[in-house]
Design a protein around this motif. Structure first.
Motif, PDB file in Angstrom:
ATOM      1  N   GLY A 189      -1.311   9.554   5.935  1.00 57.92           N
ATOM      2  CA  GLY A 189      -0.428   9.417   5.146  1.00 57.92           C
ATOM      3  C   GLY A 189      -0.445   8.456   4.104  1.00 57.92           C
ATOM      4  N   ALA A 190      -1.211   7.314   4.550  1.00 61.53           N
ATOM      5  CA  ALA A 190      -1.286   6.158   3.635  1.00 61.53           C
ATOM      6  C   ALA A 190      -2.451   6.766   2.372  1.00 61.53           C
ATOM      7  CB  ALA A 190      -1.972   4.915   4.306  1.00 61.53           C
ATOM      8  N   CYS A 191      -3.417   7.626   2.800  1.00 60.23           N
ATOM      9  CA  CYS A 191      -4.164   8.066   1.903  1.00 60.23           C
ATOM     10  C   CYS A 191      -3.710   9.068   0.808  1.00 60.23           C
ATOM     11  CB  CYS A 191      -5.371   8.689   2.490  1.00 60.23           C
ATOM     12  SG  CYS A 191      -6.282   7.564   3.629  1.00 60.23           S
ATOM     13  N   ALA A 192      -2.701  10.029   1.413  1.00 59.26           N
ATOM     14  CA  ALA A 192      -2.078  10.718   0.462  1.00 59.26           C
ATOM     15  C   ALA A 192      -1.075   9.889  -0.229  1.00 59.26           C
ATOM     16  CB  ALA A 192      -1.056  11.687   1.470  1.00 59.26           C
ATOM     17  N   VAL A 193      -0.179   9.052   0.267  1.00 58.21           N
ATOM     18  CA  VAL A 193       0.753   7.966  -0.815  1.00 58.21           C
ATOM     19  C   VAL A 193      -0.251   7.347  -1.905  1.00 58.21           C
ATOM     20  CG1 VAL A 193       1.954   6.092  -0.579  1.00 58.21           C
ATOM     21  CG2 VAL A 193       2.457   7.962   0.900  1.00 58.21           C
ATOM     22  N   GLY A 194      -1.290   6.963  -1.209  1.00 62.93           N
ATOM     23  CA  GLY A 194      -2.267   6.005  -2.271  1.00 62.93           C
ATOM     24  C   GLY A 194      -2.546   6.902  -3.380  1.00 62.93           C
ATOM     25  N   ALA A 195      -3.108   8.317  -2.986  1.00 62.65           N
ATOM     26  CA  ALA A 195      -3.639   9.062  -3.980  1.00 62.65           C
ATOM     27  C   ALA A 195      -2.573   9.595  -5.159  1.00 62.65           C
ATOM     28  CB  ALA A 195      -4.142  10.426  -3.446  1.00 62.65           C
ATOM     29  N   PRO A 216      -5.983   7.716 -11.975  1.00 56.60           N
ATOM     30  CA  PRO A 216      -6.346   8.565 -10.564  1.00 56.60           C
ATOM     31  C   PRO A 216      -7.120   7.992  -9.696  1.00 56.60           C
ATOM     32  CG  PRO A 216      -7.088   9.831 -12.495  1.00 56.60           C
ATOM     33  CD  PRO A 216      -6.090   8.692 -12.937  1.00 56.60           C
ATOM     34  N   THR A 217      -8.136   7.165  -9.969  1.00 60.78           N
ATOM     35  CA  THR A 217      -8.964   6.588  -9.231  1.00 60.78           C
ATOM     36  C   THR A 217      -8.745   5.129  -9.244  1.00 60.78           C
ATOM     37  OG1 THR A 217     -10.759   6.023 -11.013  1.00 60.78           O
ATOM     38  CG2 THR A 217     -10.928   8.171  -9.633  1.00 60.78           C
ATOM     39  N   GLY A 218      -9.105   4.459  -8.038  1.00 57.39           N
ATOM     40  CA  GLY A 218      -8.811   2.904  -7.980  1.00 57.39           C
ATOM     41  C   GLY A 218      -8.343   2.490  -6.552  1.00 57.39           C
ATOM     42  N   THR A 219      -7.603   1.356  -6.329  1.00 54.16           N
ATOM     43  CA  THR A 219      -7.468   0.608  -5.109  1.00 54.16           C
ATOM     44  C   THR A 219      -6.003   0.603  -5.098  1.00 54.16           C
ATOM     45  OG1 THR A 219      -9.592  -0.216  -4.750  1.00 54.16           O
ATOM     46  CG2 THR A 219      -7.501  -0.878  -3.531  1.00 54.16           C
ATOM     47  N   CYS A 220      -5.214   0.876  -3.596  1.00 53.68           N
ATOM     48  CA  CYS A 220      -4.033   0.728  -3.737  1.00 53.68           C
ATOM     49  C   CYS A 220      -3.487   0.330  -2.315  1.00 53.68           C
ATOM     50  CB  CYS A 220      -3.040   2.144  -3.873  1.00 53.68           C
ATOM     51  SG  CYS A 220      -1.380   1.959  -3.971  1.00 53.68           S
ATOM     52  N   VAL A 255      -6.093   1.711   0.472  1.00 51.43           N
ATOM     53  CA  VAL A 255      -6.689   2.875   0.039  1.00 51.43           C
ATOM     54  C   VAL A 255      -7.437   2.942  -1.307  1.00 51.43           C
ATOM     55  CG1 VAL A 255      -5.952   5.398  -0.597  1.00 51.43           C
ATOM     56  CG2 VAL A 255      -4.815   4.124   1.316  1.00 51.43           C
ATOM     57  N   THR A 256      -8.587   3.411  -1.183  1.00 51.15           N
ATOM     58  CA  THR A 256      -9.499   3.476  -2.459  1.00 51.15           C
ATOM     59  C   THR A 256      -9.988   4.953  -2.685  1.00 51.15           C
ATOM     60  OG1 THR A 256     -10.562   1.251  -1.960  1.00 51.15           O
ATOM     61  CG2 THR A 256     -11.719   2.700  -3.538  1.00 51.15           C
ATOM     62  N   VAL A 257      -9.663   5.228  -4.037  1.00 50.28           N
ATOM     63  CA  VAL A 257      -9.771   6.670  -4.372  1.00 50.28           C
ATOM     64  C   VAL A 257     -10.762   6.704  -5.567  1.00 50.28           C
ATOM     65  CG1 VAL A 257      -8.635   8.722  -5.576  1.00 50.28           C
ATOM     66  CG2 VAL A 257      -7.301   7.324  -4.059  1.00 50.28           C
ATOM     67  N   ASP A 304     -13.700   9.251  -7.580  1.00 50.02           N
ATOM     68  CA  ASP A 304     -14.021  10.810  -8.015  1.00 50.02           C
ATOM     69  C   ASP A 304     -14.145  11.772  -7.120  1.00 50.02           C
ATOM     70  OD1 ASP A 304     -13.517   9.974 -10.819  1.00 50.02           O
ATOM     71  OD2 ASP A 304     -15.584   9.773 -11.121  1.00 50.02           O
ATOM     72  N   ARG A 305     -14.872  11.389  -5.860  1.00 51.24           N
ATOM     73  CA  ARG A 305     -15.239  12.264  -4.811  1.00 51.24           C
ATOM     74  C   ARG A 305     -14.453  12.286  -3.500  1.00 51.24           C
ATOM     75  NH1 ARG A 305     -21.997  12.284  -5.144  1.00 51.24           N
ATOM     76  NH2 ARG A 305     -22.144  12.845  -7.304  1.00 51.24           N
ATOM     77  N   THR A 306     -14.074  11.041  -3.160  1.00 48.02           N
ATOM     78  CA  THR A 306     -13.386  10.991  -1.834  1.00 48.02           C
ATOM     79  C   THR A 306     -12.251   9.910  -1.655  1.00 48.02           C
ATOM     80  OG1 THR A 306     -14.035  10.747   0.341  1.00 48.02           O
ATOM     81  CG2 THR A 306     -14.910   9.086  -1.146  1.00 48.02           C
ATOM     82  N   VAL A 307     -11.784   9.698  -0.560  1.00 50.39           N
ATOM     83  CA  VAL A 307     -10.670   8.418  -0.412  1.00 50.39           C
ATOM     84  C   VAL A 307     -11.268   7.964   0.667  1.00 50.39           C
ATOM     85  CG1 VAL A 307      -8.176   8.020   0.211  1.00 50.39           C
ATOM     86  CG2 VAL A 307      -8.906  10.079  -1.186  1.00 50.39           C
ATOM     87  N   HIS A 308     -11.109   6.492   0.665  1.00 49.08           N
ATOM     88  CA  HIS A 308     -11.496   5.511   1.662  1.00 49.08           C
ATOM     89  C   HIS A 308     -10.375   4.814   2.230  1.00 49.08           C
ATOM     90  CE1 HIS A 308     -15.911   5.759   1.370  1.00 49.08           C
ATOM     91  NE2 HIS A 308     -15.736   5.911   0.049  1.00 49.08           N
ATOM     92  N   LEU A 309     -10.362   4.690   3.534  1.00 53.86           N
ATOM     93  CA  LEU A 309      -9.117   4.110   4.178  1.00 53.86           C
ATOM     94  C   LEU A 309      -9.719   2.856   4.972  1.00 53.86           C
ATOM     95  CD1 LEU A 309      -6.180   4.147   5.199  1.00 53.86           C
ATOM     96  CD2 LEU A 309      -6.881   5.299   7.142  1.00 53.86           C
ATOM     97  N   ALA A 310      -9.043   1.625   4.774  1.00 50.66           N
ATOM     98  CA  ALA A 310      -9.500   0.433   5.417  1.00 50.66           C
ATOM     99  C   ALA A 310      -8.455  -0.405   6.043  1.00 50.66           C
ATOM    100  CB  ALA A 310     -10.075  -0.209   4.279  1.00 50.66           C
ATOM    101  N   GLY A 311      -8.694  -0.952   7.088  1.00 47.46           N
ATOM    102  CA  GLY A 311      -7.711  -1.619   8.087  1.00 47.46           C
ATOM    103  C   GLY A 311      -8.021  -2.228   9.110  1.00 47.46           C
ATOM    104  N   PRO A 312      -7.154  -2.827   9.881  1.00 43.31           N
ATOM    105  CA  PRO A 312      -7.756  -3.176  11.256  1.00 43.31           C
ATOM    106  C   PRO A 312      -7.685  -2.201  12.226  1.00 43.31           C
ATOM    107  CG  PRO A 312      -5.501  -3.848  10.752  1.00 43.31           C
ATOM    108  CD  PRO A 312      -5.819  -3.335   9.532  1.00 43.31           C
ATOM    109  N   ALA A 313      -8.633  -2.319  13.328  1.00 42.05           N
ATOM    110  CA  ALA A 313      -8.443  -1.560  14.387  1.00 42.05           C
ATOM    111  C   ALA A 313      -9.127  -2.227  15.899  1.00 42.05           C
ATOM    112  CB  ALA A 313      -9.523  -0.226  14.318  1.00 42.05           C
ATOM    113  N   VAL A 314      -7.883  -2.114  16.491  1.00 43.51           N
ATOM    114  CA  VAL A 314      -8.352  -3.221  17.913  1.00 43.51           C
ATOM    115  C   VAL A 314      -8.246  -2.271  19.068  1.00 43.51           C
ATOM    116  CG1 VAL A 314      -7.779  -5.266  16.694  1.00 43.51           C
ATOM    117  CG2 VAL A 314      -6.059  -4.142  17.548  1.00 43.51           C
TER     118      VAL A 314
END
Length: 263
Positions: free
Chosen positions: A210-216, A225-229, A240-242, A244-254
């Motif tokens: 959902g965060a990826c969809a929202v960021g895009a 249309p590209t960049g970081t949000c 969320v980093t968009v 030309d080819r993909t979307v990256h999702l970064a954050g904590p995972a524990v």
């Protein structure tokens, strides 16, 4: 009565039960998954991740993801990062890049200084559609991140805070025959804030896809249309980093707990 080993983990409050099944012998029905995810009578979680062997050559492990109600989901952005964290801590994977097989294809999780980042693949934009909550209707943009989303912009934070998302918002069942995750968002890129109702779960503290969809959508709306949000969710912040080819999702995972559960 059957006993199974489990771990518990979360990504920005989006929590999961992880069940190792390296021999691929454990059959978990929907009712069993729902019982384990029950927050009052079970362990409690937004979903369950079964660690099973993959049939894909590039990935050793398959993430069998189930929603809290036991239904099957295609993908989970926070879940795949928590899944990779579990693999690393259990010695089931090593290195700084971990391929994970999912129902939405193989996703590569990378170890970063601040947590884990996953290549989610491109955001696929669909048509506009409407959703209704408590008699109020909003128009949103359909986005697929391997699973279906509807991203709706709201006028202000007070309206966002006032939403009751305990029940599934109404949506177009013809356009979304498999159900829908509905995100409500305020703000403009490069920082927005969202709440989400996840199908098969309810409102959650965070939703990675959902965060990826929202960021895009936010970046598109801002004309870049590209960049970081940065996407603020009730459980924290995801990046969320968009491209030309993909979307990256970064954050904590524990991983927060390990134990034995009874089915």
């Amino acid at each position: 009565m059957t006993a199974i080993d489990f771990a518990k983990g979360h990504g920005t409050g989006n929590d999961f039960i992880i069940v190792p099944d390296p021999a691929d012998r454990l059959e978990l029905g929907a009712a069993q998954v729902a019982a384990l995810c029950d927050r009052h009578r079970g362990i409690g979680a937004d979903g369950l991740l079964r660690v099973a062997p993959s049939e894909q050559g590039e990935a050793k492990w398959f993430m069998d993801y189930r929603n809290a109600d036991g239904s099957i989901a295609e993908m989970c952005g926070n879940g795949v990062r928590v899944f990779a964290r579990y693999l690393l801590e259990q010695g089931m994977a090593d290195g700084d890049r971990i391929p994970v097989d999912t129902r939405a294809g193989v996703k590569t999780v990378s170890v970063t200084r601040d947590g884990l980042s996953v290549d989610m693949g491109p955001a696929e934009f669909g048509p506009e559609s409407q959703t209704t909550v408590e008699g109020a209707t909003w128009t949103g943009r359909a986005v697929s991140m391997g699973n279906p989303h509807l991203v709706c912009r709201l006028e202000d934070e007070e309206r966002l805070d006032a939403l009751d998302l305990h029940r599934q918002p109404r949506y177009d069942t013809v356009l979304f025959p498999e159900g829908i995750n509905v995100e409500f968002v305020v703000g403009t890129a490069p920082r927005v804030r969202m709440r989400v109702h996840e199908r098969g779960v309810g409102e959650t503290l965070s939703c990675g896809t959902g965060a990826c969809a929202v960021g895009a959508v936010a970046l598109r709306h801002a004309g870049t249309p590209t960049g970081t949000c940065e996407v603020a969710v009730p459980g924290g912040t995801l990046t969320v980093t968009v491209t030309d080819r993909t979307v990256h999702l970064a954050g904590p995972a524990v991983i927060v707990a390990e134990g034995t559960a009874r089915l």
